[in-house]
Design an enzyme around this catalytic site. Structure first.
Site, PDB file in Angstrom:
ATOM      1  N   ARG A  76      64.935 -34.681  37.734  1.00 39.49           N
ATOM      2  CA  ARG A  76      66.372 -34.518  37.548  1.00 39.49           C
ATOM      3  C   ARG A  76      66.681 -33.702  36.290  1.00 39.49           C
ATOM      4  NH1 ARG A  76      69.815 -37.466  40.117  1.00 39.49           N
ATOM      5  NH2 ARG A  76      67.986 -38.737  40.579  1.00 39.49           N
ATOM      6  N   THR A  77      66.062 -34.082  35.175  1.00 44.24           N
ATOM      7  CA  THR A  77      66.327 -33.375  33.921  1.00 44.24           C
ATOM      8  C   THR A  77      65.855 -31.925  34.018  1.00 44.24           C
ATOM      9  OG1 THR A  77      66.072 -35.442  32.719  1.00 44.24           O
ATOM     10  CG2 THR A  77      65.919 -33.431  31.432  1.00 44.24           C
TER      11      THR A  77
ATOM     12  N   LYS B 234      42.209 -29.314  29.262  1.00 45.71           N
ATOM     13  CA  LYS B 234      41.041 -28.744  28.575  1.00 45.71           C
ATOM     14  C   LYS B 234      40.999 -29.176  27.111  1.00 45.71           C
ATOM     15  CE  LYS B 234      41.074 -24.610  31.526  1.00 45.71           C
ATOM     16  NZ  LYS B 234      41.578 -23.237  31.558  1.00 45.71           N
TER      17      LYS B 234
ATOM     18  N   ARG C 266      59.589 -32.330  27.262  1.00 42.46           N
ATOM     19  CA  ARG C 266      59.498 -33.781  27.470  1.00 42.46           C
ATOM     20  C   ARG C 266      58.058 -34.196  27.223  1.00 42.46           C
ATOM     21  NH1 ARG C 266      61.968 -38.186  31.503  1.00 42.46           N
ATOM     22  NH2 ARG C 266      63.745 -37.399  30.344  1.00 42.46           N
TER      23      ARG C 266
ATOM     24  N   HIS D 225      66.752 -38.638  23.735  1.00 42.54           N
ATOM     25  CA  HIS D 225      66.994 -37.750  24.874  1.00 42.54           C
ATOM     26  C   HIS D 225      68.429 -37.264  24.686  1.00 42.54           C
ATOM     27  CE1 HIS D 225      67.032 -35.924  28.671  1.00 42.54           C
ATOM     28  NE2 HIS D 225      67.171 -36.948  29.459  1.00 42.54           N
TER      29      HIS D 225
END
Lengths: 303, 303, 303
Positions: free
Chosen positions: B53-54, B82, B103, B131
């Site tokens: 959604r974000t 890696k 995020r 957020h």
């Protein structure tokens, strides 16, 4: 140039033309102006193996020229799992787009793809074989940061046995005049004998298992992977000996390069030194890939 | 504002400026005209944790302003596997783009990233911490739907202990005048004592373990997660008691908000009531994120 | 046409209108000119099941018209795993975009979605039910390659029991005049009786378990999946008998179609024959999807 599959397909003139075009592309980036050179064109990124950095770099290059991107980043969710051949996938996708960037685990995959594609193919890695845009951005970095490629002295440090980038860049440098190559690696990971034989006569070669004085213009570092050693103790011993630290390079007139990702083969303390050019090198991937996309799409349109 | 990492970095004036710009962005959306405000700019979405959604909301915001997007949505297929550090990834990707939305599961990741990035960083969630764009869209929703933020009465219902959005919005509301906050939760999931202490003196606070009369302007509902309860029976008992149903809100002059995704903490029967604003709220994420992208990119260009 | 959910919702006139628009779209593609017909518009691709080909085809169609794309290609990293309903996802995403392409494993999902979406929904497959854009591109291929759909003779070869494309195309062909359908399959995978009953009286029907003479205009081949057979020996025996080879079609005035991906039901030797049109068919998906996107978005704007 219809495709870009292998450095072996292009000569010194092709290389210089790409580097030249890349400088113009860098000017576009620096001007911050909106470019529409590839407006309406579509790049398809077909990655049968993940490679975020290469994929994002190509996507950025395409979008900086006003083009668009479609594609997939892993095979898990694709027709491939239903058993479709690479050839069929290429035939279908090349009908959708104007250029394809392909990464595939099998040597020769890109060459095969180019025989069936209706649009230019750029090889972004076929197994341990070729990854020509990496080599071109390495050459571009040397040229931009040192001002020349002829008469350059380059030390390669780390895994020289399996390192695709090291092999490819060595061959490319051998096309230039007066080049000196220093191969520095643990004995288990030495430059393969057949490559040394190919290069001999074209460049001056030095081999060593110690970092030593580094009397060179470029130190090109690569990752040493644990998996290459049957004995973990051997790896631990070797690893430390090929890590580039501040004391190796400060006060020296050289640049440090690395294809990235870096794990711990360059000490974080090096990052702040003016010699550290590996992040700049990764930036140079953008103008170089812009140049390649532009040249291939324009030549394709002309035919 | 060089980056947007935490609501704690911005003051009431910054908030009002963003909400103001977001209204202009909403006008652009409503006009259905093609905007080229961010033409030629590239947003990189770097999501070390999935959040469709974000991510889609930021992508939409960027594209509605004529910009482009690159990025990855999970770490599985990236250089991260890696062993590359967040810092190196940020250094590389910030060379490709004009703004980054990050995020990451670790608290403080976005702040760290902002210290190494050559372009603005927007924090789209760092663990249970911040957020900020969610909080800004929550404030925007209140302002657009109620017409003010000062003197607002908000009831928070559900998990107030772990709910990042609830904590962040409470602090932000405390910057406004005459705010009243009602914290309604099971005793196991009460608002943390230290947050109550921080808020006291700035807002009027009421606590309850029952939904009760809801004499407020906004009912902000959050999900109660099974995993928070050691005893599943306890969860089952509690869950039903904090579900918003038609009878709680019909004929009341209030709006119902929810950060989404909703599972079953709001009855589907509520969706059709005029008070239900959670889908509108999710739409408001677009103009708010357009505003933030525009402000950060423009300020960055100016410096 | 507000949505495109099922071929059953559209009549012959709608089909002809779409095919007509698709020819104009093909002209745009061939002209190599940059189209801005859908500039500023956003397509969301919501795929609850992977389908690279369909997704890339829609993305290409949107971008060839100057539009943009957001979306997700699998549910693994989405709000869906947090328990969000399809209805909520559609409500949120339809607030972000101008048109949605939905693929979902459950029959009826696209219809349900269309009842809650604020923008047009295009069904890109709901389980074994409908995939109308595949049928429309099949019709377009026939019309472009043969020059007509009326009075066409089509042989369907392979799995006619489970093959969604075969059922859907058969019904669509029955809307045209003088059509002849030859159903060629192993007895385990015969065309379902109820579909035969529906078609009878509208088209001439022939059934066979042998490829035979192929006195038709179109041979439409589908994949026979191992999983359909309880006995692997039975599958091995059957498989070979329904593989199209050079000798079946050379010197015949017909075209070979296949929805792709092909595994081994058409011999690679067929690819070079002029009758092989399956890659062309996949290309035709682009102009057909361009036409559908354009028609739906324009009609939606008008209302």
């Amino acid at each position: 140039m219809k495709h870009l599959i292998s450095m072996r397909d292009i000569d010194k003139d092709d290389i210089l033309r790409i580097l030249d075009e890349a400088e113009r592309m860098e000017d576009i980036l620096n001007s911050k102006k909106v470019s529409k050179i590839l407006e309406g064109k579509i790049l398809a990124t077909i990655f049968y193996e993940p490679s975020t950095r290469t994929r994002l770099s190509f996507e950025t290059a395409m979008k900086r020229l006003g083009g668009e991107v479609i594609g997939f980043g892993d095979v898990e969710n694709t027709s491939v799992v239903k058993g479709e051949s690479l050839i069929d996938t290429i035939r279908v996708v090349s009908n959708y787009c104007d250029v394809i960037v392909l990464r595939h685990p099998s040597e020769g995959a890109a060459r095969l793809a180019s025989e069936y594609s209706s649009v230019p193919i750029i090889n972004a890695g076929d197994g341990s074989n070729q990854h020509p845009t990496q080599t071109l951005l390495d050459l571009y970095t040397i040229n931009r940061e040192i001002g020349r490629i002829d008469n350059i002295k380059v030390a390669f440090v780390g895994d020289l046995k399996y390192g695709r980038t090291v092999h490819s860049l060595s061959y490319a440098l051998a096309l230039f005049e007066g080049v000196e190559l220093h191969f520095i690696s643990p004995k288990e990971l030495k430059m393969p004998r057949e490559i040394i034989d190919d290069l001999r006569g074209k460049v001056k070669i030095y081999e060593s298992d110690k970092i030593g004085e580094l009397d060179v213009d470029v130190v090109y570092v690569t990752r040493i992977q644990k998996e290459r050693f049957p004995d973990l103790n051997e790896y631990q011993k070797v690893k430390g000996s090929y890590k580039i630290k501040k004391e190796h390079i400060e006060n020296k007139d050289l640049i440090v390069m690395h294809p990235l990702p870096r794990v711990d083969e360059i000490d974080y303390g090096v990052d702040k030194l003016p010699q550290a050019k590996y992040f700049k090198q990764s930036f140079y991937g953008i103008p170089v890939r812009m140049a390649i996309l532009k040249i291939l799409i324009e030549e394709f349109e002309r035919t």
